[in-house]
Design an enzyme around this catalytic site. Structure first.
Site, short mmCIF file in Angstrom:
data_model
loop_
_atom_site.label_atom_id
_atom_site.label_comp_id
_atom_site.label_asym_id
_atom_site.label_seq_id
_atom_site.Cartn_x
_atom_site.Cartn_y
_atom_site.Cartn_z
N HIS A 35 44.99 73.16 4.66
CA HIS A 35 44.85 74.26 3.70
C HIS A 35 43.14 74.81 3.69
O HIS A 35 43.18 75.79 4.12
CB HIS A 35 45.22 73.78 2.24
CG HIS A 35 46.52 73.49 2.34
ND1 HIS A 35 47.67 74.39 2.15
CD2 HIS A 35 47.19 72.17 1.52
CE1 HIS A 35 48.79 73.39 2.29
NE2 HIS A 35 48.33 72.50 1.79
O1 RIB Z 1 47.96 74.11 -2.16
C1 RIB Z 1 46.96 73.27 -1.45
C2 RIB Z 1 45.49 73.32 -2.32
O2 RIB Z 1 45.91 72.58 -3.27
C3 RIB Z 1 44.59 72.84 -1.40
O3 RIB Z 1 43.49 73.36 -1.87
C4 RIB Z 1 44.72 71.31 -1.66
O4 RIB Z 1 43.34 70.68 -1.60
C5 RIB Z 1 44.96 71.43 -3.40
O5 RIB Z 1 43.78 71.80 -4.01
#
Ligand code: RIB
Ligand code: CA
Length: 312
Positions: free
Chosen positions: A241
């Protein structure tokens, strides 16, 4: 001129990869790193920020603690993914570097207001609580920030924490709504992008064989987090992500998207935290965000590994 950025983050391993991708790039100056409650409570997220800085031997970068809870809601965390500490999977030493006494939101305001307009970029890797608090302290920052690059939301990928909500948005939807209505330039990296940049076994092996200490450690951290995603997504891979925000700054040509309207659901209990993205322009709502939808995943990982190779 280096790109001057503030990283706002709730480490977890993917946040860690994003932070190291930034720290390892000669084209980026990290002005400071702000912790927010999200993946795990604030005491752990600020501790993980310091663990990452000490691992990278970059203790000169200042660490700031921010919000312990969302603007109005109780904190929802994700120990079920990242473990109690947020960094389960590898036992990094207890950090000894100091945390700055200034609140993260005050630091953000001070940096943005003291530097020339449109020279400070925010990479937001968690719930947007610190950003919303900074806007409450001085809304003028909206007109001075170069851009807020936020990993959050989803266009057509549904949700990863609730059927209709991505985690960062779900934890503090009021904060997301505040940032998106502030007028600050926002670039969004939704699940539609991060679900196209999977951490596969091959890519974890590339972390493991970088030839320093940082790469193999993150191979272990990512392997731990992948176990949850493996069961959830039914494949030996996991989305990556947060580094999308940093790689966007370094290689925007690896991404594609469009300027559209994004609104946040903050009322319906069924769809709290949903990002309502007007991708086809069927309304005349203000086009308040550049929403990225596609990524060159191989090029994305090349940038990450290029940064990782620069660490001890
Ligand atoms: O949905 C993914 C996000 O949520 C990423 O930033 C992960 O680190 C959590 O913070
Ligand atoms: Ca995060």
């Amino acid at each position: 001129m280096k790109k001057q950025i503030i990283i706002d983050t709730d480490p977890g391993p993917d946040d860690g990869v994003a932070i190291l991708t930034a720290l390892g790039s000669p084209l980026i100056e990290v002005l400071g790193i702000c912790a927010v409650a999200g993946n795990v409570p604030l005491p752990y997220t600020i501790r993980n920020v310091c663990k990452i800085l000490e691992l990278a031997e970059r203790q000169e970068v200042r660490a700031f603690a921010g919000a312990e809870a969302p603007l109005t809601r109780p904190l929802f965390t994700a120990e079920y993914v990242h473990g109690k500490t947020g960094f389960d999977g590898y036992d990094l030493p207890e950090p000894t570097m100091p945390v700055q006494p200034q609140h993260a939101a005050d630091f953000i305001v001070e940096e943005v207001m003291s530097r020339p307009p449109r020279t400070v970029t925010i990479c937001a890797l968690g719930p947007l609580t610190n950003m919303a608090l900074a806007l409450e302290r001085d809304e003028r920052i909206a007109g001075r920030i170069e851009q807020i690059v936020w990993m959050g939301g989803a266009l057509s990928e549904g949700g990863n924490v609730m059927p209709a909500a991505e985690f960062n948005c779900y934890v503090d939807p009021e904060a997301a709504a505040r940032v998106l209505s502030s007028g600050a330039p926002v670039v969004m990296m939704p699940l539609d992008v991060t679900h196209k940049a999977h951490v596969t076994a091959d890519r974890i092996q590339r972390f493991r064989s970088i030839g320093n200490k940082v790469g193999p450690i993150f191979a272990e951290l990512l392997t731990y987090a992948k176990q949850f995603d493996w069961e959830k997504y039914g494949a030996d891979r996991a989305p990556m992500h947060d580094p999308t925000t940093v790689v966007w700054l370094l290689r925007p040509e690896l991404f594609s998207g469009r300027q559209v309207n994004v609104e946040i659901e903050t009322v319906s209990p069924l769809t709290t935290g949903m990002t309502i993205i007007d991708w086809w322009g069927v309304t005349d709502r203000r086009k308040n965000a550049y929403v990225v939808r596609d990524i060159d995943a191989e090029g994305f990982y090349d940038v990450i590994f290029e940064s990782f190779r620069r660490f001890p």
